[in-house]
Design an enzyme around this catalytic site. Structure first.
Site, PDB file in Angstrom:
ATOM      1  N   SER A 162       0.869  -1.050  -0.012  1.00 44.71           N
ATOM      2  CA  SER A 162       0.094  -0.067  -0.082  1.00 44.71           C
ATOM      3  C   SER A 162       0.818   1.134   0.079  1.00 44.71           C
ATOM      4  O   SER A 162       1.634   1.531  -0.815  1.00 44.71           O
ATOM      5  CB  SER A 162      -0.966   0.033   1.319  1.00 44.71           C
ATOM      6  OG  SER A 162      -1.926   0.805   1.101  1.00 44.71           O
ATOM      7  N   ASP A 255      -9.940  -3.984  -4.348  1.00 41.68           N
ATOM      8  CA  ASP A 255      -9.282  -3.044  -3.968  1.00 41.68           C
ATOM      9  C   ASP A 255      -9.188  -1.854  -4.792  1.00 41.68           C
ATOM     10  O   ASP A 255      -8.943  -1.901  -6.144  1.00 41.68           O
ATOM     11  CB  ASP A 255      -7.615  -3.451  -4.100  1.00 41.68           C
ATOM     12  CG  ASP A 255      -6.918  -2.584  -3.274  1.00 41.68           C
ATOM     13  OD1 ASP A 255      -7.077  -1.531  -2.806  1.00 41.68           O
ATOM     14  OD2 ASP A 255      -5.629  -3.144  -3.047  1.00 41.68           O
ATOM     15  N   HIS A 285      -7.678  -5.514  -0.281  1.00 40.58           N
ATOM     16  CA  HIS A 285      -6.742  -4.383   0.180  1.00 40.58           C
ATOM     17  C   HIS A 285      -6.171  -5.055   1.519  1.00 40.58           C
ATOM     18  O   HIS A 285      -7.163  -5.488   2.393  1.00 40.58           O
ATOM     19  CB  HIS A 285      -7.195  -3.235   0.175  1.00 40.58           C
ATOM     20  CG  HIS A 285      -6.044  -2.136   0.662  1.00 40.58           C
ATOM     21  ND1 HIS A 285      -5.047  -1.846  -0.445  1.00 40.58           N
ATOM     22  CD2 HIS A 285      -5.576  -1.736   1.624  1.00 40.58           C
ATOM     23  CE1 HIS A 285      -4.148  -1.101  -0.137  1.00 40.58           C
ATOM     24  NE2 HIS A 285      -4.412  -1.003   1.275  1.00 40.58           N
TER      25      HIS A 285
END
Length: 313
Positions: A162, A255, A285
């Protein structure tokens, strides 16, 4: 493809809890409280990582003084192994060594490499470019102290998930012309590339896990947009990706960041960089740090670690 049934059950349960107990907007919650909640949630969902990995807390060189880090050594490791400098996710605002402890243990155990997780400074207390500067400084520190931490200087990679994937990609570009610190690989796990314009997946998906409100809060806290060095964070503004190290880009089907990860891999290839894109279409995610939710996470973790091992051997 449908969502993994274990994650579907988890997401549905979380939605019920949220409906019964609506949370206030992130803007009105102290960041440290948000961090504590995230830490408690993710550590509870990732409690069964390998226990035979040796973890040692360190102080490494950050951009403005020492910062915490944690070195993971796989069982039976020789004195020197390939090394991965790892940056946790959390939108540059939340996340720490504890939220990603289980994930780093898996990477070390499954790939047979040493992993140095970096606890870079977080926004909004330390806005852009503090975290990016720390990531770069810590990576340089790993090269310069490779003998001390058991890293083979010729086989050092950066990685992150991320926002940490953003940091790893940024460091890969920052160091590409440094002849003394040649990165061998970059491991970008559902990276937040921060494109110039919202992708189709950012527009279409509001969660699960990563919501539009959370992304907006992270953007506000980071305060990178409009900064003279903004292309180091808003990587969609980066013009030239040539010379970056080979990459594996992993995305998840559920995601909002999936399209920008895919597009980043395509941009790397167009710039002459060896880059592979793998998508787990049934996952969400943050899945790497939610391993107790679904057995699919361990499968993905092993496949990712095997790719890392092959890239560094």
């Amino acid at each position: 493809m449908d969502m993994d049934p274990h994650f579907k059950a988890h997401v549905d349960e979380q939605a019920k809890v949220a409906a019964a107990n609506p949370a206030p907007p992130l803007d009105v919650i102290p960041p440290e409280m948000v961090r504590a909640g995230y830490r408690a949630q993710r550590t509870a969902q990732n409690a069964n990582a390998p226990t035979d990995v040796v973890a040692k807390d360190l102080q490494v060189g950050g951009a403005d003084g020492p910062i915490p880090a944690r070195l993971y050594t796989p069982p039976g490791a020789p004195a020197t192994t390939p090394g991965l400098v790892y940056f946790h996710g959390g939108g540059f605002v939340i996340g720490d060594l504890e939220t990603h402890d289980g994930h780093c243990r898996r990477l070390a155990a499954y790939a047979g490499v040493r992993v140095m997780a970096v606890d870079y400074r977080l926004a909004p207390e330390h806005p852009f470019p503090c975290g990016h500067d720390d990531a770069l400084a810590a990576t340089k520190w790993a090269f310069d102290h490779a003998d001390e931490i058991g890293f083979d200087r010729s086989r050092i990679a950066v990685g992150g998930d991320s926002a940490g994937g953003n940091l790893a990609a940024s460091v890969s570009l920052d160091l590409r012309n440094d002849p003394q610190r040649r990165l061998a690989f970059q491991l970008l796990l559902y990276p937040g590339i921060w494109p110039v314009e919202d992708t189709a997946s950012r527009k279409a998906l509001d969660g699960p896990v990563l919501t539009k409100a959370a992304i907006a809060w992270f953007d506000k806290c980071l305060a990178a947009k409009g900064h003279p060095q903004s292309a180091r964070a808003w990587l969609g503004e980066a013009k030239d990706l040539s010379g970056a190290p080979p990459a594996l880009v992993v995305t998840a089907g559920f995601d909002p960041l999936k399209d920008e990860g895919r597009d980043w891999a395509e941009r790397l290839r167009a710039a002459g960089v060896e880059a592979r894109h793998v998508e787990y279409p049934a996952l969400v995610h943050d899945f790497y740090i939610m391993a107790d939710v679904s057995p699919a996470v361990d499968v993905a973790a092993r496949e990712t670690a095997q790719a890392l091992k092959q890239a560094l051997n």
